[in-house]
Design an enzyme around this catalytic site. Structure first.
Site, PDB file in Angstrom:
ATOM      1  N   SER A  97     -74.956  44.156  46.679  1.00 41.51           N
ATOM      2  CA  SER A  97     -74.833  45.130  45.595  1.00 41.51           C
ATOM      3  C   SER A  97     -75.958  46.143  45.674  1.00 41.51           C
ATOM      4  CB  SER A  97     -74.901  44.438  44.234  1.00 41.51           C
ATOM      5  OG  SER A  97     -73.842  43.520  44.111  1.00 41.51           O
ATOM      6  N   HIS A  98     -75.715  47.291  45.078  1.00 36.08           N
ATOM      7  CA  HIS A  98     -76.668  48.370  45.252  1.00 36.08           C
ATOM      8  C   HIS A  98     -78.045  48.071  44.665  1.00 36.08           C
ATOM      9  CE1 HIS A  98     -77.766  52.081  46.772  1.00 36.08           C
ATOM     10  NE2 HIS A  98     -78.107  52.582  45.609  1.00 36.08           N
ATOM     11  N   HIS A 119     -82.908  62.922  42.302  1.00 37.97           N
ATOM     12  CA  HIS A 119     -84.205  62.393  42.719  1.00 37.97           C
ATOM     13  C   HIS A 119     -84.891  63.428  43.598  1.00 37.97           C
ATOM     14  CE1 HIS A 119     -87.233  59.782  44.457  1.00 37.97           C
ATOM     15  NE2 HIS A 119     -86.871  58.802  43.647  1.00 37.97           N
ATOM     16  N   LEU A 157     -77.660  43.239  39.622  1.00 39.73           N
ATOM     17  CA  LEU A 157     -78.640  42.571  38.762  1.00 39.73           C
ATOM     18  C   LEU A 157     -78.152  42.438  37.328  1.00 39.73           C
ATOM     19  CD1 LEU A 157     -82.019  44.057  39.970  1.00 39.73           C
ATOM     20  CD2 LEU A 157     -81.445  41.615  39.791  1.00 39.73           C
ATOM     21  N   ALA A 158     -77.529  43.485  36.808  1.00 42.95           N
ATOM     22  CA  ALA A 158     -77.120  43.460  35.404  1.00 42.95           C
ATOM     23  C   ALA A 158     -76.034  42.409  35.177  1.00 42.95           C
ATOM     24  CB  ALA A 158     -76.625  44.843  34.984  1.00 42.95           C
ATOM     25  N   ARG A 200     -94.743  58.741  46.393  1.00 45.15           N
ATOM     26  CA  ARG A 200     -95.628  59.642  45.638  1.00 45.15           C
ATOM     27  C   ARG A 200     -96.555  58.835  44.739  1.00 45.15           C
ATOM     28  NH1 ARG A 200     -91.825  62.504  42.520  1.00 45.15           N
ATOM     29  NH2 ARG A 200     -90.303  61.096  43.454  1.00 45.15           N
ATOM     30  N   GLY A 214     -88.681  50.869  44.841  1.00 44.29           N
ATOM     31  CA  GLY A 214     -89.933  51.177  44.166  1.00 44.29           C
ATOM     32  C   GLY A 214     -90.480  50.091  43.257  1.00 44.29           C
ATOM     33  N   GLY A 215     -89.685  49.650  42.282  1.00 48.63           N
ATOM     34  CA  GLY A 215     -90.173  48.620  41.388  1.00 48.63           C
ATOM     35  C   GLY A 215     -89.622  48.741  39.994  1.00 48.63           C
TER      36      GLY A 215
HETATM   37  C1  LIG Z   1     -81.645  54.059  46.676  1.00 47.04           C
HETATM   38  C2  LIG Z   1     -81.934  53.656  45.263  1.00 47.04           C
HETATM   39  C3  LIG Z   1     -83.191  53.189  44.912  1.00 47.04           C
HETATM   40  C4  LIG Z   1     -83.478  52.814  43.613  1.00 47.04           C
HETATM   41  N1  LIG Z   1     -84.735  52.402  43.302  1.00 47.04           N
HETATM   42  C5  LIG Z   1     -85.014  52.044  42.029  1.00 47.04           C
HETATM   43  C6  LIG Z   1     -86.320  51.600  41.675  1.00 47.04           C
HETATM   44  O1  LIG Z   1     -87.214  51.527  42.503  1.00 47.04           O
HETATM   45  N2  LIG Z   1     -86.547  51.232  40.395  1.00 47.04           N
HETATM   46  C7  LIG Z   1     -85.570  51.271  39.453  1.00 47.04           C
HETATM   47  O2  LIG Z   1     -85.841  50.916  38.328  1.00 47.04           O
HETATM   48  N3  LIG Z   1     -84.331  51.668  39.768  1.00 47.04           N
HETATM   49  C8  LIG Z   1     -84.026  52.067  41.032  1.00 47.04           C
HETATM   50  N4  LIG Z   1     -82.756  52.490  41.337  1.00 47.04           N
HETATM   51  C9  LIG Z   1     -81.687  52.343  40.346  1.00 47.04           C
HETATM   52  C10 LIG Z   1     -81.255  50.890  40.248  1.00 47.04           C
HETATM   53  O3  LIG Z   1     -81.343  50.272  41.510  1.00 47.04           O
HETATM   54  C11 LIG Z   1     -79.818  50.750  39.774  1.00 47.04           C
HETATM   55  O4  LIG Z   1     -79.620  51.540  38.659  1.00 47.04           O
HETATM   56  C12 LIG Z   1     -79.510  49.308  39.386  1.00 47.04           C
HETATM   57  O5  LIG Z   1     -79.850  48.437  40.429  1.00 47.04           O
HETATM   58  C13 LIG Z   1     -78.068  49.146  39.026  1.00 47.04           C
HETATM   59  O6  LIG Z   1     -77.768  47.765  38.849  1.00 47.04           O
HETATM   60  P1  LIG Z   1     -76.373  47.295  38.299  1.00 47.04           P
HETATM   61  O7  LIG Z   1     -76.413  45.839  38.241  1.00 47.04           O
HETATM   62  O8  LIG Z   1     -76.054  48.049  37.070  1.00 47.04           O
HETATM   63  O9  LIG Z   1     -75.324  47.784  39.407  1.00 47.04           O
HETATM   64  P2  LIG Z   1     -75.183  47.490  40.978  1.00 47.04           P
HETATM   65  O10 LIG Z   1     -76.329  46.767  41.542  1.00 47.04           O
HETATM   66  O11 LIG Z   1     -74.787  48.782  41.598  1.00 47.04           O
HETATM   67  O12 LIG Z   1     -73.969  46.490  41.048  1.00 47.04           O
HETATM   68  C14 LIG Z   1     -72.649  46.886  40.783  1.00 47.04           C
HETATM   69  C15 LIG Z   1     -71.732  45.711  41.060  1.00 47.04           C
HETATM   70  O13 LIG Z   1     -70.433  45.995  40.580  1.00 47.04           O
HETATM   71  C16 LIG Z   1     -69.478  45.631  41.540  1.00 47.04           C
HETATM   72  N5  LIG Z   1     -68.301  46.476  41.300  1.00 47.04           N
HETATM   73  C17 LIG Z   1     -68.239  47.823  41.198  1.00 47.04           C
HETATM   74  N6  LIG Z   1     -66.984  48.208  40.919  1.00 47.04           N
HETATM   75  C18 LIG Z   1     -66.240  47.089  40.841  1.00 47.04           C
HETATM   76  C19 LIG Z   1     -64.862  46.833  40.586  1.00 47.04           C
HETATM   77  N7  LIG Z   1     -63.995  47.814  40.324  1.00 47.04           N
HETATM   78  N8  LIG Z   1     -64.436  45.546  40.608  1.00 47.04           N
HETATM   79  C20 LIG Z   1     -65.289  44.524  40.882  1.00 47.04           C
HETATM   80  N9  LIG Z   1     -66.612  44.728  41.105  1.00 47.04           N
HETATM   81  C21 LIG Z   1     -67.070  45.984  41.086  1.00 47.04           C
HETATM   82  C22 LIG Z   1     -70.152  45.827  42.851  1.00 47.04           C
HETATM   83  O14 LIG Z   1     -69.546  45.029  43.838  1.00 47.04           O
HETATM   84  C23 LIG Z   1     -71.567  45.357  42.522  1.00 47.04           C
HETATM   85  O15 LIG Z   1     -71.641  43.960  42.654  1.00 47.04           O
HETATM   86  C24 LIG Z   1     -82.470  52.892  42.638  1.00 47.04           C
HETATM   87  C25 LIG Z   1     -81.220  53.344  42.981  1.00 47.04           C
HETATM   88  C26 LIG Z   1     -80.953  53.785  44.265  1.00 47.04           C
HETATM   89  C27 LIG Z   1     -79.629  54.413  44.554  1.00 47.04           C
END
Ligand SMILES: Cc1cc2nc3c(=O)[nH]c(=O)nc-3n(C[C@H](O)[C@H](O)[C@H](O)COP(=O)(O)OP(=O)(O)OC[C@H]3O[C@@H](n4cnc5c(N)ncnc54)[C@H](O)[C@@H]3O)c2cc1C
Ligand code: SF4
Ligand code: SF4
Ligand code: FES
Lengths: 603, 243
Positions: free
Chosen positions: A45-46, A256, A18-19, A272, A52-53
């Site tokens: 992506s993760h 968590h 998302l970021a 919860r 949750g939201g």
């Molecule tokens: C199970 C779970 C549930 C969650 N639920 C919530 C929630 O309900 N509410 C909330 O606010 N937060 C929640 N979080 C936290 C939140 O989801 C994450 O912090 C957030 O989505 C991270 O987004 P991001 O874009 O920073 O990274 P990510 O979505 O993790 O994306 C990382 C990206 O980087 C890429 N990448 C990584 N390394 C490399 C590399 N070396 N070269 C090229 N690409 C690379 C990957 O392919 C991926 O596309 C949850 C987390 C988990 C683990």
């Protein structure tokens, strides 16, 4: 064999969560050429796993009435245990309502306020008829109001799919299965990255006016984590490897309260929030004894510690995977569980063979989130190198300090994406695209030399599987929820040994040709150990307890000496990270009592 | 009781080294309690053959990375428990997608292309207004949209589809479901004829022969049968209006 192709672009975004995608959209809308790199197809992506939201103070739900950015601000600062940057938090809380509505505009099917009465913890909730149809919110930990906007329990999935649909609409180039491994820089400015294709193992050079790291968290450094298995910190390690970029507050690791035993898959805080309870081996609801006001919904660091405290007092349920407690959502009823907690009931059924409508779910605190990361200023610009930005979980923008509130992280990705994305676009307007070819060659050579050395060691080298396991267990046992000087010292020396061994990693299987997964993993290992060491060393040196960092030998928060942020550097050739500290920006709310946790509630 | 010994027969082929012909390789491991194919495959890779290629990301049936043929049935490996399988387990990559190596296939490129061709984004002339309240929507409608949006792009329904296997441009049940997701959404302003341009052809709904292999194979239970019927009805009417 140093052949590689070169791609140039205005903005290079590493990470398609998302970021990264939100920042890419901002840059593309401003007219820049953008390329996104990702280990995997963007929608995997993760971010998609967040159930949750996201928090935004819309105040539509009856239980969120009267909410506003000030209340959100206070909750966030308290949650962070006064470790966050308050100017960043202020921008964040003001922008979150805009960001959540923008995502609705782009197609997120947010759950809406319903014209229905509902019982919650013995009280009847009646919604305001005027608000029916507006974006709803649920209860989450550490918040004074119901503020977490959600789509059933697929918030992250629907957010990421909507965001990626805009990336596709704008025609932004994505190179998936492409791993960034080395920043191209001269100690002052970043020019792009050296990447390696996970399809065929070829090296690729990307040169950009502006480079952005949005690679997510690194929970997989721990043995038990709710994170996706790709969350091993490659992007963050890449920044640290530059020698000049510091990582902020790496010791701030979130556990968590409800990872499901023994797969450690997350059961969302939404469970919860919807009214689920925590029970001990006698079926007794113990949280109200420790946290009379917030009960199960104090901040995560507090609930996790309370669970472990209760288990230590002998009230845990024994299991082959260690003691645990129960999560009970049975009283919410079949309809509510199967509608708004549907994914987690599927998960409980599939992975633990449990029907949460009728049975209890075994849970234990599990590594979940990394508050620390690549330190940036409030514009998202990385410390130490020009033309480099970072955002999302990989960054330490520092919205979360020592404890992130549930729902504030998804919100951070899209809010930072808006704010930092605009800054990236502006910055790129004035940036140039010039780089010396020998600088590129130097960095490509560095990467090839590492690969060649691993291949040459072959079976005579160390096995990456063994070293990774030992690293994960060390962090798990010695740098967990309760920390002591003795254990942390042990962790630092153990991890240093492993780091030395990782320099000699080899290959047990094939020859490391093409996309051999073993070479991919072996290449990542030294960087992972560096990150592990910044966590352990930061925790050892921080002689106080703040948020998720709890020292049994220093159980109090110490604002006099420790109201500051750790900055970890790894100078070229060093064996340990070098720690420095900086002050925390406090603009509105001076340090005070959190209203929950050991210093407030019952011991 | 001593644990079962599991025997895996795993498809091996690396397109980079075509001189080594496709074959299956056998691995044996002891079964563990609550073992999933995610756990089993990693055990095989960690302990027996570090070159084995497969894809997992979330290991929680959320991200759609790990579709494969498990004893001939398409499903997610991460949510498949070994205790539900016989002790002989055959694993093949999903057909219809480009093979990257062993069990790894390129679903990412396929789905991106499908999303581009179905124009999978909200089509609207409205410009986002930062100062305005969001438009209202009935919660039942948002649940209905979410029902279609739950697809995780795993490709299982494509792998089992007879049409998709012979017609490379067929968008599959997942693609038709995707179009229905936007048809349901009042924020998308496309009219019937614009949707017809996207799915009213043999690469779309009229290519589907309706045997419903897809409906049985969706590991997360997207109601594909209903979604296909919905789009078919709408497009039949749209086709009628064209004439
Ligand atoms: C199970 C779970 C549930 C969650 N639920 C919530 C929630 O309900 N509410 C909330 O606010 N937060 C929640 N979080 C936290 C939140 O989801 C994450 O912090 C957030 O989505 C991270 O987004 P991001 O874009 O920073 O990274 P990510 O979505 O993790 O994306 C990382 C990206 O980087 C890429 N990448 C990584 N390394 C490399 C590399 N070396 N070269 C090229 N690409 C690379 C990957 O392919 C991926 O596309 C949850 C987390 C988990 C683990
Ligand atoms: S019903 Fe249509 S989409 Fe489904 S498997 Fe058959 S041909 Fe393919
Ligand atoms: S519809 Fe189901 S089977 Fe098909 S891609 Fe989506 S989730 Fe997979
Ligand atoms: S690994 Fe994500 S669905 Fe199987």
């Amino acid at each position: 064999m140093n052949s590689y192709d070169i791609t140039t672009t205005d903005v290079l975004v590493v990470g398609a969560g998302l970021a990264g995608e939100r920042a890419a959209v901002a840059a593309a809308e401003a007219g820049h050429n953008v390329i996104i790199l990702s280990l995997i197809p963007p929608r995997r992506s993760h971010s998609s796993a967040a159930q949750g939201g996201m928090q935004a103070s819309l105040g539509n739900a009856a239980m969120g009435k009267g909410d506003n950015p000030d209340v959100h601000m206070y909750d966030t600062v308290k949650g962070s245990d006064w470790g966050c940057e308050q100017d960043v938090a202020r921008m964040f809380v003001e922008t979150a309502p805009i960001a959540v509505r923008e995502m609705a505009h782009w197609g997120v099917p947010w759950s809406r306020v319903r014209n229905e009465k509902r019982m919650y913890e013995g009280t009847e909730i009646v919604e305001d008829p005027e608000k029916v149809g507006l974006i709803n919110a649920r209860n989450f930990g550490g918040t004074a109001k119901w503020r977490t906007c959600y789509t059933s329990d697929g918030a992250g999935h629907t957010l990421l799919y909507a965001m990626d649909s805009i990336v596709i609409k704008l025609g932004i180039t994505v190179h998936d299965r492409m791993e960034a491994i080395e920043l191209i820089h001269d100690g002052e400015r970043c020019y792009g990255v050296v990447a390696r294709s996970l399809r065929d193992g070829e090296l690729h050079v990307y040169i950009a006016k502006t480079t952005v790291i949005a690679t997510g968290g690194f929970g997989r450094l721990y043995a038990a984590s709710t994170n996706a298995i790709i969350n091993d910190g490659g992007g963050v390690a890449m920044a640290l490897n530059s020698g000049v970029v510091p990582l902020g507050n790496m010791e701030a690791i979130q556990f968590h309260p409800t990872g499901m035993v023994p797969s450690w898959i997350l059961i969302t805080e939404g469970a919860r929030g919807e009214g689920g309870h925590l029970l001990d081996k006698d079926g007794y609801r113990f949280m109200p004894d420790y946290e009379p006001k917030y009960k199960e919904l104090a901040s995560r660091d507090v609930v996790s510690r309370r669970i472990m405290q209760h288990i230590r007092a002998g009230h845990g349920v024994e299991s082959p995977y260690g003691p645990h407690v129960w999560l009970d959502i049975r009283h919410l009823g079949e309809h509510r569980i199967n509608t708004y907690l549907r994914e987690i009931s599927t998960i409980a059924r599939t992975f633990a063979g449990i029907d949460p409508v009728k049975e209890l779910i075994p849970v234990r605190p599990t590594q979940h989130y990394t508050m620390g990361g690549i330190r940036t200023n409030k514009d998202g610009k990385v410390y130490g190198l020009d033309n480099l930005f970072s955002l999302g979980e990989s960054a330490c923008w520092d919205l979360h300090g020592f404890n992130r509130l549930g729902g504030n992280s998804l919100a951070e990705t899209v809010v930072a994406g808006r704010i930092v994305g605009k800054k990236i676009a502006e910055y790129t307007n004035d940036a140039t695209l010039e780089v010396k070819s020998n600088l590129i060659q130097e960095h490509v050579n560095k990467v090839s030399a590492r690969m060649d050395a691993i291949r040459a060691r072959g079976k005579n080298g160390e096995n990456w599987v063994d070293i990774r396991k030992e690293m994960q267990m060390t962090l798990e046992l010695d740098v967990g929820i309760f920390r002591t000087g003795e254990h942390l010292q042990h962790a630092v020396s153990k991890l240093s040994d492993l780091y030395e061994r990782a320099q000699n990693v080899g290959l047990m299987g094939g020859g490391g040709q093409g996309a051999d997964p073993e070479l991919v993993n072996a290449m990542r290992l030294p960087g992972m150990l560096k990150l592990a060491l910044t966590i352990a060393r930061g925790a050892l040196e921080r002689k106080e307890s703040r948020g998720s960092h709890f020292r049994e030998d220093y159980p109090k928060r110490d604002d006099e000496n420790w109201l500051k942020r750790t900055l970890a550097y790894w100078p070229e050739g060093a064996k340990l990270p070098e720690l420095k500290y900086e002050s925390i920006t406090i603009t509105e709310i001076p340090p005070g009592d959190r209203g929950y946790g050991e210093s407030s509630g019952k011991k | 009781m001593s644990p079962r010994e599991l025997t895996f027969h795993i498809f091996r082929y690396d397109p980079e080294t075509p001189e080594v012909k496709p074959h299956t390789q056998t691995f044996k491991i002891p079964e563990e309690p609550a073992m999933t194919l995610f756990v089993a495959l990693n055990k095989i890779r960690d302990e027996q053959d570090p070159t084995l290629k497969f894809d997992f990301v979330c290991r929680a049936s959320i991200c759609g990375s790990c579709g494969m043929l498990i004893n001939g049935k398409a499903s997610l490996a991460c949510k498949t428990l070994t205790k539900d399988l016989p002790s002989d387990i055959t694993l093949f990559p999903l057909p219809a997608f480009k093979l990257l190596g062993d069990l790894s296939v390129d679903t990412g490129t396929w789905f991106r292309d499908m999303s581009v061709r179905t124009e999978s984004w909200i089509h609207t002339d409205k410009v986002f207004d930062e100062t305005a309240q969001e438009e209202k929507m009935d919660d039942d409608l948002s649940l209905e949209i979410y029902e279609a949006e739950r697809c995780i792009e795993c490709g299982c329904c494509v792998g089992v589809c007879a049409t998709a296997n012979i017609r490379p441009n067929f968008i599959g049940a997942t693609g038709i479901n995707r179009v229905s997701r936007f048809m349901l959404d009042p924020r998308d302003k496309r009219d019937e004829q614009e949707y017809f341009e996207v799915v009213g052809n043999d690469d779309g709904i009229f290519g589907c022969v309706g045997l419903m292999a897809c409906d049985d194979s969706c590991p997360i239970g997207v109601p594909l049968r209903g979604q296909l019927a919905y789009v078919r009805r709408k497009m039949a009417v749209a086709g009628w209006h064209r004439k």
